[in-house]
Structure formats: structure tokens, C-alpha cells
Design a protein around this motif. Sequence first.
Motif, mmCIF file in Angstrom:
data_model
loop_
_atom_site.group_PDB
_atom_site.id
_atom_site.type_symbol
_atom_site.label_atom_id
_atom_site.label_comp_id
_atom_site.label_asym_id
_atom_site.label_seq_id
_atom_site.Cartn_x
_atom_site.Cartn_y
_atom_site.Cartn_z
ATOM 1 N N ILE A 150 0.828 -1.217 0.000
ATOM 2 C CA ILE A 150 0.000 0.000 0.000
ATOM 3 C C ILE A 150 0.856 1.259 0.000
ATOM 4 C CG2 ILE A 150 -1.864 -1.189 1.224
ATOM 5 C CD1 ILE A 150 -1.074 0.371 3.728
ATOM 6 N N GLN A 151 2.164 1.097 -0.049
ATOM 7 C CA GLN A 151 3.046 2.256 0.050
ATOM 8 C C GLN A 151 2.817 3.249 -1.080
ATOM 9 O OE1 GLN A 151 7.197 1.287 0.188
ATOM 10 N NE2 GLN A 151 7.842 3.350 0.752
ATOM 11 N N MET A 152 2.527 2.756 -2.254
ATOM 12 C CA MET A 152 2.380 3.624 -3.416
ATOM 13 C C MET A 152 0.927 3.965 -3.723
ATOM 14 S SD MET A 152 5.495 4.056 -3.951
ATOM 15 C CE MET A 152 5.319 5.085 -5.412
ATOM 16 N N THR A 153 0.040 3.685 -2.801
ATOM 17 C CA THR A 153 -1.373 4.034 -3.014
ATOM 18 C C THR A 153 -1.619 5.474 -2.571
ATOM 19 O OG1 THR A 153 -2.087 3.316 -0.821
ATOM 20 C CG2 THR A 153 -2.020 1.642 -2.552
ATOM 21 N N SER A 154 -2.832 5.946 -2.794
ATOM 22 C CA SER A 154 -3.252 7.282 -2.333
ATOM 23 C C SER A 154 -4.170 7.159 -1.118
ATOM 24 C CB SER A 154 -3.963 8.032 -3.464
ATOM 25 O OG SER A 154 -3.093 8.211 -4.563
ATOM 26 N N LEU A 155 -3.892 6.183 -0.294
ATOM 27 C CA LEU A 155 -4.735 5.883 0.866
ATOM 28 C C LEU A 155 -4.797 7.079 1.820
ATOM 29 C CD1 LEU A 155 -6.308 3.370 1.901
ATOM 30 C CD2 LEU A 155 -4.335 2.880 3.356
ATOM 31 N N LYS A 156 -6.023 7.404 2.267
ATOM 32 C CA LYS A 156 -6.215 8.500 3.222
ATOM 33 C C LYS A 156 -6.602 7.998 4.616
ATOM 34 C CE LYS A 156 -7.568 11.960 -0.210
ATOM 35 N NZ LYS A 156 -8.633 12.917 -0.628
ATOM 36 N N LYS A 157 -7.239 6.830 4.673
ATOM 37 C CA LYS A 157 -7.645 6.290 5.970
ATOM 38 C C LYS A 157 -7.252 4.826 6.044
ATOM 39 C CE LYS A 157 -11.616 4.950 8.778
ATOM 40 N NZ LYS A 157 -13.077 4.759 8.839
ATOM 41 N N LEU A 158 -6.574 4.464 7.151
ATOM 42 C CA LEU A 158 -6.197 3.080 7.402
ATOM 43 C C LEU A 158 -6.634 2.731 8.818
ATOM 44 C CD1 LEU A 158 -4.752 0.431 6.723
ATOM 45 C CD2 LEU A 158 -2.624 1.474 7.557
ATOM 46 N N SER A 159 -7.409 1.651 8.940
ATOM 47 C CA SER A 159 -7.939 1.250 10.243
ATOM 48 C C SER A 159 -7.465 -0.159 10.569
ATOM 49 C CB SER A 159 -9.469 1.313 10.230
ATOM 50 O OG SER A 159 -9.994 1.074 11.511
ATOM 51 N N LEU A 160 -6.754 -0.271 11.719
ATOM 52 C CA LEU A 160 -6.222 -1.559 12.169
ATOM 53 C C LEU A 160 -6.678 -1.862 13.593
ATOM 54 C CD1 LEU A 160 -2.599 -1.089 10.806
ATOM 55 C CD2 LEU A 160 -4.225 -2.799 9.995
ATOM 56 N N ALA A 161 -7.874 -1.450 13.941
ATOM 57 C CA ALA A 161 -8.376 -1.613 15.305
ATOM 58 C C ALA A 161 -8.704 -3.074 15.610
ATOM 59 C CB ALA A 161 -9.622 -0.747 15.508
ATOM 60 N N SER A 162 -8.684 -3.421 16.909
ATOM 61 C CA SER A 162 -9.125 -4.730 17.407
ATOM 62 C C SER A 162 -8.355 -5.887 16.783
ATOM 63 C CB SER A 162 -10.638 -4.914 17.165
ATOM 64 O OG SER A 162 -11.375 -3.902 17.786
ATOM 65 N N ASN A 163 -7.045 -5.785 16.790
ATOM 66 C CA ASN A 163 -6.224 -6.818 16.156
ATOM 67 C C ASN A 163 -5.163 -7.415 17.088
ATOM 68 O OD1 ASN A 163 -6.937 -7.358 13.330
ATOM 69 N ND2 ASN A 163 -6.621 -5.157 13.052
ATOM 70 N N ARG A 164 -5.227 -7.133 18.358
ATOM 71 C CA ARG A 164 -4.192 -7.574 19.304
ATOM 72 C C ARG A 164 -2.821 -7.051 18.901
ATOM 73 N NH1 ARG A 164 -5.075 -12.737 17.850
ATOM 74 N NH2 ARG A 164 -2.847 -13.166 18.175
ATOM 75 N N LEU A 165 -2.805 -5.977 18.156
ATOM 76 C CA LEU A 165 -1.558 -5.417 17.650
ATOM 77 C C LEU A 165 -0.716 -4.884 18.812
ATOM 78 C CD1 LEU A 165 0.277 -4.479 15.357
ATOM 79 C CD2 LEU A 165 -1.155 -2.433 15.160
ATOM 80 N N GLU A 166 0.525 -5.352 18.893
ATOM 81 C CA GLU A 166 1.408 -4.939 19.980
ATOM 82 C C GLU A 166 2.583 -4.104 19.480
ATOM 83 O OE1 GLU A 166 3.784 -6.894 23.789
ATOM 84 O OE2 GLU A 166 2.401 -8.096 22.586
ATOM 85 N N LEU A 167 3.137 -4.454 18.328
ATOM 86 C CA LEU A 167 4.305 -3.742 17.817
ATOM 87 C C LEU A 167 4.275 -3.662 16.297
ATOM 88 C CD1 LEU A 167 7.267 -5.179 19.927
ATOM 89 C CD2 LEU A 167 6.486 -2.803 19.924
ATOM 90 N N PHE A 168 4.931 -2.628 15.788
ATOM 91 C CA PHE A 168 5.232 -2.528 14.358
ATOM 92 C C PHE A 168 6.722 -2.808 14.176
ATOM 93 C CE2 PHE A 168 1.498 0.187 14.677
ATOM 94 C CZ PHE A 168 0.776 -0.152 13.541
ATOM 95 N N GLU A 169 7.019 -3.598 13.188
ATOM 96 C CA GLU A 169 8.425 -3.804 12.857
ATOM 97 C C GLU A 169 8.998 -2.478 12.353
ATOM 98 O OE1 GLU A 169 10.342 -7.501 10.718
ATOM 99 O OE2 GLU A 169 9.637 -6.055 9.223
ATOM 100 N N PRO A 170 10.225 -2.148 12.713
ATOM 101 C CA PRO A 170 10.821 -0.899 12.221
ATOM 102 C C PRO A 170 10.710 -0.780 10.706
ATOM 103 C CG PRO A 170 12.215 -1.847 13.908
ATOM 104 C CD PRO A 170 11.121 -2.855 13.648
ATOM 105 N N GLY A 171 10.287 0.379 10.262
ATOM 106 C CA GLY A 171 10.139 0.634 8.836
ATOM 107 C C GLY A 171 8.709 0.553 8.355
ATOM 108 N N VAL A 172 7.813 -0.092 9.126
ATOM 109 C CA VAL A 172 6.419 -0.235 8.683
ATOM 110 C C VAL A 172 5.736 1.127 8.644
ATOM 111 C CG1 VAL A 172 4.163 -1.213 9.244
ATOM 112 C CG2 VAL A 172 6.215 -2.607 9.507
ATOM 113 N N ILE A 173 5.850 1.910 9.736
ATOM 114 C CA ILE A 173 5.200 3.223 9.780
ATOM 115 C C ILE A 173 5.760 4.129 8.689
ATOM 116 C CG2 ILE A 173 4.797 5.267 11.201
ATOM 117 C CD1 ILE A 173 3.231 2.892 12.139
ATOM 118 N N SER A 174 7.055 4.087 8.501
ATOM 119 C CA SER A 174 7.681 4.939 7.478
ATOM 120 C C SER A 174 7.227 4.564 6.074
ATOM 121 C CB SER A 174 9.205 4.833 7.569
ATOM 122 O OG SER A 174 9.667 5.230 8.841
ATOM 123 N N ALA A 175 6.858 3.290 5.875
ATOM 124 C CA ALA A 175 6.469 2.826 4.544
ATOM 125 C C ALA A 175 5.003 3.086 4.235
ATOM 126 C CB ALA A 175 6.771 1.331 4.418
#
Length: 697
Positions: A150-175
Amino acid sequence: MLFIWIFVTGFLHLINGDNCRWTHTNTDVMVDCSGKGLTSIPLLNQSVTYLDISRNDIKALTGSSFDSLPELRFLDISYCKLRDVDKGVFGELYNLQYLNISYNRELGFASLPNITFNLNQTKIASLDLNGINCATGIGALIKLPHLTNIQMTSLKKLSLASNRLELFEPGVISALPKTLQILRLDKNKLTSGAYVLEYPTLSNLKILNMSYQFHPPKYPQSLIDSCHEKVDEDIKCDTVTHKLAYKEFSFNWSMPFPPKLETLYAQSSRLLIKDPKFSIHAPSLKHVFLQDNFLLSLGEPVLAKGNRLESLDISNNFCSHLSRRSIHGGEHLKSLNFSHNDISQDLEEDKEGEIFKTFIRLEVLDISFNKISSLPRLLLRNSSNLMYINASNNRISSWIVNISHMPNLTFLDLSENKLSTLNINTRWEIQRSINMTVDLSGNALACTCENQEFLYWIQKNKYHFQNIEHYTCNTNDLFHFKSLDASLSKLQKRCTSYLGWYIGCAVAVAVSFSCIIGFILVKNKWKIRYMVYKTKQKLGLTAKGRHTSTCLQYEYDAFISYSGHELMFVLKEVIPRLEVNKNLKLLIKDRDALPGIPKVDNIMSSLQESKRTICIVSKKYLESKWRDYELNMAKVEGIKDRGTLDYVILVLLPEVYNGGYPHKIIDLVRKDCYIEYPMESCAYDDFWDRLARMIED
């Protein structure tokens, strides 16, 4: 053959989407197939732009699932029990703008590469990936290959709620796409990590929602959850663990935020902070929600120079200390919620108004539920734009805060405190403001003579007070704010008459105390004697006579009271006429009195055991002291025990009523509790009939 035709027709009807709800507009063809029990994507025509197939039973999506829908812009496939998605199944929907694939719990983050493959060829603007992991389990990690597509998309909203998400691997947010404006990470298990330092790379992010972290799944459903999400098999990426040696740094940390971030949601995220030492650089940040966390103390300054913060909610954080230099750069703050904390001591000691010194544009202030006992007068000296102040549910006994410089103040909530009155300065400040409303409900106001001036001021300015009908007094139960005018009138009379009444009573008691007591004793001697006898009777100090009748059933219909000179009249007239002819049971003292019992006890027993007392009144009767005793005790018995003087019936002989009614019996005569014995014999029968009816009535 007929059955086969019906079956095939029904099946085609189902898969062609004829069972769905179609809506046509000028620009869209919308199809709602939600909750139809579908197991595959229905065959629809190419004009469909909006498709809702949520809440079905579609376990897998193949590469050809959406071949017939080239114009599709909106797709909701949430709650469908999806587990398998072919690679690029959404990438061929070139017009797709909104995709919701939430709450397909068994997809797992491992399905993200297939879901997002070729999305850069679409017009995707909103991607909802909520709840694609099982509700129970250890914390999940998003790796770089999961969201690379999705790095090259024109995404405006991304929702990752309710996923037991604990960490992002380094570089994920930047990408993530630089066009991203809304990022939802709420209802996860986020812990701090190096990924936080990558937030500033989201150059267009305006809303970041990290609220409600570590919230457990529903109980007891979580105990029997059979969900098994897909796990990574072909993505070989070693888990990167960053270890930072801990040292005591002498400088402040700088909290990085995206440069265009406007709203930060972090409520109920179990943030544990005590005396933070950091600075914040977020030039576009306007709204911060940090309620329901653990910001235990704000003893050190939080530097936020150049910020544009307008609303800050730090309520319910167990905060017990707020330094006078805690918050810098509050020039643009309009709304501050500090309720449900324990900062009373710091506020009470801030005599010069240093805590809110920089809040020059503050409009809404909530400091309720903080155990505040008092507030200094200059606490809000720089906050002249305040419109709403909530200081309710504290322990404030006196409000002295200066509000005269707040022309826009429209509501002052002082409810549920310990206020008994308002001082002169506060009254003047409230009265001079036309639009201000004050709530004093839940305070024990002093409705006393000493506080009359305040109560009259409330009456005059009652349009300033909210819920005035529910105001209460601390001691005066007779004062009601629902009827304020009447209550004030009663209070005025009571207060103005007390002094003269006390002086008059003191003089009167000193001069005529003995006379008053004597008069009372003489006037009420029969009542006193009756009460003394009843008391002795209750204590068992009277002679044991007959069984005392109840108020519902009496042993005798009437007790005949007469003097000895009327004994023959009783024997020849009363007994034959009433007992023999009328079957009434009479109590005759010369016949029925029990021997060996004192005369007083016999009389009282006779009165109590009889339904009525008949007094044969003659001149000799009126002269007899014992008959006088019987008559007066009968009257008291009627008033005190029977509740009416009708219990006593006077039979007046001609020698009594011919000369005018004696003073001794005038009260019974006035109550019409008498009957005159006729002089003519022709009226005797009527007389005894009337008397019998009076007894039986």
C-alpha cells in the motif's frame, strides 16, 4: 423434472443477486446483500458501484470473484468468516475507493500481502482492516512485508483496530502512504517501541487514534473461542529486537508527532506517566484525549512551544500533583477537562493563578470531582474568555474565585458541594451578568434568619439559577425552594417575631407562672386524672376487675350513671324499658358492681366496658361529687379513647331543663349529646325508643 427446474431456478436466483436490495441513483447502483446467507460473491451486472455483502458465510475469495464488477467503488465484505483471499483479488477493481474487510478473524496479518497486492492500481482511499486477527492470543506484530503493497497508493484512511496489535516492525510506519490522514490503532495491545519515532514521517496525518489499549475480549465467549488465524509461512523475516541501554539523561526527550496531526485519541490506553520530562513539537495538533489513563503526577514542565492545542482532556487519571509550571504554551487552549483527579492541594495553594496563567483563550474548564475544599480568588485571573466552569462534586464551602472579568461566562456549575451561602462579591458578579446561569443544587444552603439576605437575593435573581426547585436546606425542613415566595414569607414572620416573643414570654412566665400552672391544672384536672389512671392501669397498679373490652366489642351496651335518689326510677323505668323491652345489656352499679374493688376502679371499669354512658341528670345528680366524677371521666373517656363526645348521653329530668341548662353540662348540651325526659306520659314510649336508638347507633 419439475423439482429439478425449481431447484436450478432458485439457485440461479440466489447467485445472481436477485435476493439483494437494489438502489439506483443518478451516479450509483447500490446493492445490499448483507445477511443473506451467501457462500460466494453473487453474479451482478457491470454497473454496480456499491456492494455490501457483509455478514454472510463466504469463506474464500478467488481471483475471479469480482471480474464482473469493473465499476465497483465501495465494497464491504466484513463479518463473512473469510479465511482465504487469493493474491490480487482486489487489485483488478481499478475504481475501488473504499474496502472494508473487517472482522474476518481468521484472515490474520499473514493475509495482508494478498489483500493489498496491486491496490496501487486502484483508487483506494479508505481501507478497514479491523479485527482480522483472533480476539484472544498473544500480541501480534505487523511486519514490513505485510503492508508494503500500500506504500504507493493514495490511501487516506487506514484502520487496524481490534487486532491484538502490539508492535510494528521498524520501517512499517515509514512505509505507509504519505497521503494518509487518518490512522486507527485503537482497541489493541500497543506497547512503546522504536516505531513511535517514525510517526513524524506521516506528513499528512491529521487524526491518530490509539485509544482503548489492552481491553480484554468479551467474557465468557473468549474462553471457548475456536478461532485460528493464518500465520506467516512464506514471509521469512527475523524478529528485530531493539535494546536500548537505560541511562539517566539530563536532557528532555522530544516527543515526535506527524507535522499535520490535528487530533490524538489515547484515552483508556493504560498510559503510565509520572512527572514526565519531555517536550512536544506538534504545530498542527488541536485536540488531545488522554482521559482514563494513569497520568499520576505532572510535577515537571511539559514544553509545547508553538503548538495550536485547543482542547485537552486529562480526566480520570489519578493525578495528584499539578505543578504551577506543568503546562507551557496554553495560549490557544479553549477546552480543558481535569475532572475526576485529585489536584485539590495544588489548586488551593495557587494564590497567584500561576497554573492557568497562559490559558488566555480558555472557554471551558472542568475541575469537578477533585476533592477541592476552596479555591483562591486569583486562580483564573488571566482566563477572561471563560464561558463554562464546572467545579461540581467537590467540597467547596466558600466560592471566592474572581469572575468579574469574564463577560462571556454563561454557566457556573457549583452543584454537589458544601456551600451554605454566597458572599457579597460573588452575588454582585453574578447579578451584573445578564446571561450567567449558576447551579447550586446538591448544596445544603442555610435557610436561617441570619441568611435571609442571601435567600431574598436568590428570589430576586432566580432566573440566574438552574434547577432552583431542587435546592435544599441544611436544617430547615419547612423551607422549600419549589414555593420560594411562600417559604420566605414564613421565614420572615418567624424571624421578625422571635425577639419580641422571647421577651414577652420571659416577662409573662416571671409574673404569672404559678397562675398559669394552676389554671392549667384546674382546667385539665379530669384529663390529668384520667391519664394518671390509664398509666396506672398499663403498669398493672389498679385493681383487677372485669376483662377490659376492646374498641370493637363491649360487654355492656350502656353504663347507667345516677344518684341514689333516682334508684327507683332506674329500677321501675330504665331497666324494664331498656333491658326487658329493648334487649339492651345495662351495667347498673348497685346491681353489677364487683365487691372488694375500690370505687374509682369500679367506675373506670364500668366506663371502659360499656358502649355508652347514660347519665340520669337530676339536681341531686349535679350536687353529687361521685356523680360529677363519673360524668367528667365519661367525657374524657369519650374524647381520648372513643374519639367523640357521643359516647355520653345525658337524660335530663324536667327539674333540670325547666330552669335552664346548668353550666356543668352545657358543653354536652351544645354537642347535642342529651335527651329530655318528657313531662307527659304520652311521650314516654317515643322517648325510650329514641334513647334505645341513640345507644345502638
